[in-house]
Motif scaffolding. Structure first.
Motif, PDB file in Angstrom:
ATOM      1  N   ILE A 210       0.827  -1.206   0.000  1.00 48.88           N
ATOM      2  CA  ILE A 210       0.000   0.000   0.000  1.00 48.88           C
ATOM      3  C   ILE A 210       0.859   1.252   0.000  1.00 48.88           C
ATOM      4  CG2 ILE A 210      -0.250   0.147   2.516  1.00 48.88           C
ATOM      5  CD1 ILE A 210      -3.131   1.056   2.045  1.00 48.88           C
ATOM      6  N   GLY A 214       0.721   2.463  -3.681  1.00 49.88           N
ATOM      7  CA  GLY A 214      -0.222   3.554  -3.451  1.00 49.88           C
ATOM      8  C   GLY A 214       0.363   4.899  -3.843  1.00 49.88           C
ATOM      9  N   TYR A 218      -0.773   7.485  -6.923  1.00 52.43           N
ATOM     10  CA  TYR A 218      -1.022   8.907  -6.663  1.00 52.43           C
ATOM     11  C   TYR A 218      -0.171   9.785  -7.578  1.00 52.43           C
ATOM     12  CZ  TYR A 218       0.232  13.294  -4.338  1.00 52.43           C
ATOM     13  OH  TYR A 218       0.539  14.599  -4.072  1.00 52.43           O
ATOM     14  N   CYS A 238      -5.457  -0.462  -6.773  1.00 48.48           N
ATOM     15  CA  CYS A 238      -5.983  -0.935  -5.488  1.00 48.48           C
ATOM     16  C   CYS A 238      -6.249  -2.440  -5.525  1.00 48.48           C
ATOM     17  CB  CYS A 238      -7.266  -0.179  -5.137  1.00 48.48           C
ATOM     18  SG  CYS A 238      -7.001   1.550  -4.716  1.00 48.48           S
ATOM     19  N   GLY A 267      -1.036   2.702   5.185  1.00 52.18           N
ATOM     20  CA  GLY A 267      -1.974   3.767   4.857  1.00 52.18           C
ATOM     21  C   GLY A 267      -1.659   5.062   5.570  1.00 52.18           C
TER      22      GLY A 267
END
Length: 288
Positions: A210, A214, A218, A238, A267
């Motif tokens: 993540i 992630g 982004y 995801c 996260g």
């Protein structure tokens, strides 16, 4: 429990991705249409003249603070407020998970039940596919992907993203490994060919997945034109993160709570990386 045949497991996996894509796109569209209207309503309520004038007379300093926190024209306003609120929420969830781990048997029993129920997925051929997915979040792979990502960011002169990426990766991995050896939880019984030598809680693969993937999602989507293109990138990114996280439980090298904790840790640091990047972008824009 006898595992399902490989073709049934593969078909189920594909169907899950397709159904998830349909549901996620419906939610995305609903948010895209209702989000701006809701945001304008909240902002309009907060800045109603009578309310604002009354508050300014009674508490001018409080009014300035509230106005700064609700401002939508800079990252340090409403976006940062929402980031901080979400980060605090993740901390609360992680604290509750730790409390359940140390003080209750319910979480331990739940983990055992989940691990036993996943036996239906442990077909040898399907496990090879799952092992390929989990290898995408090995430490060596994540380090290589991080270095390559920094190279691309540098080549495209997106320098403000590099500190955020480093903060996300280093922070998440540091906390994950500190937590592993501080809590020192035993791993589940190795029921497949996979094994691991470090303690179980939290999952380093889930944390790294993540955090690294992630942030890459982004960085690509941040300035990507087109709502549909951003959705596709976000959804499949995801889905990859979720698949890596699930693979750890299917391979019986982590409990479900280990994976949940890893996602919470990753996260939190991902949000921290976002915040740092947006701050640097804002400062760069102001200096031009």
């Amino acid at each position: 429990m006898t595992p399902l045949p490989f073709w049934q497991l593969l078909l189920g996996f594909v169907c899950l991705l397709v159904v998830g894509h349909i549901v996620a796109w419906w939610l995305w569209r609903a948010l895209a249409f209702s989000g701006p209207r809701l945001g304008r309503g909240i902002t309009g309520l907060a800045y109603r003249r009578q309310f604002l004038a009354s508050l300014q007379r009674r508490a001018p300093r409080t009014t300035r603070v509230i106005g700064a926190r609700l401002s939508v024209d800079r990252f340090s306003g409403l976006p940062l407020t929402l980031f901080v609120a979400l980060a605090l929420y993740l901390i609360v969830l992680a604290a509750g998970l730790l409390e359940d781990l140390f003080e209750g048997e319910e979480l331990v029993q739940f983990d055992q039940h989940v691990n036993q129920a996943l036996a239906v997925l442990r077909d040898p051929a399907f496990l090879k596919l799952v092992n390929g997915i989990t290898s995408l979040a090995n430490l060596e792979t994540l380090v290589a992907i991080t270095i390559v990502s920094i190279g691309f960011l540098w080549a495209h002169r997106r320098f403000s993203y590099i500190p955020g990426l480093l903060l996300t990766v280093i922070g998440s991995q540091s906390i994950a490994y500190i937590g592993k050896y501080a809590i020192d939880r035993d791993r589940p019984d190795f029921l497949t060919f996979a094994s691991a030598s470090t303690p179980s809680f939290p999952s380093g693969h889930a944390t790294g997945a993540i955090a690294v993937y992630g942030f890459i999602i982004y960085a690509i989507a941040r300035d990507m034109p087109g709502v549909r293109r951003r959705f596709e990138l976000g959804y499949w990114g995801c889905a990859l993160i979720a698949s890596i996280a699930a693979s750890r439980a299917i391979l019986s090298v982590h409990f479900a709570s280990d994976i949940a904790a890893g996602l919470l840790v990753g996260g939190f640091w991902l949000l921290s990386g976002f915040a740092l990047t947006e701050f640097l972008r804002q400062r760069s824009d102001l200096s031009r």
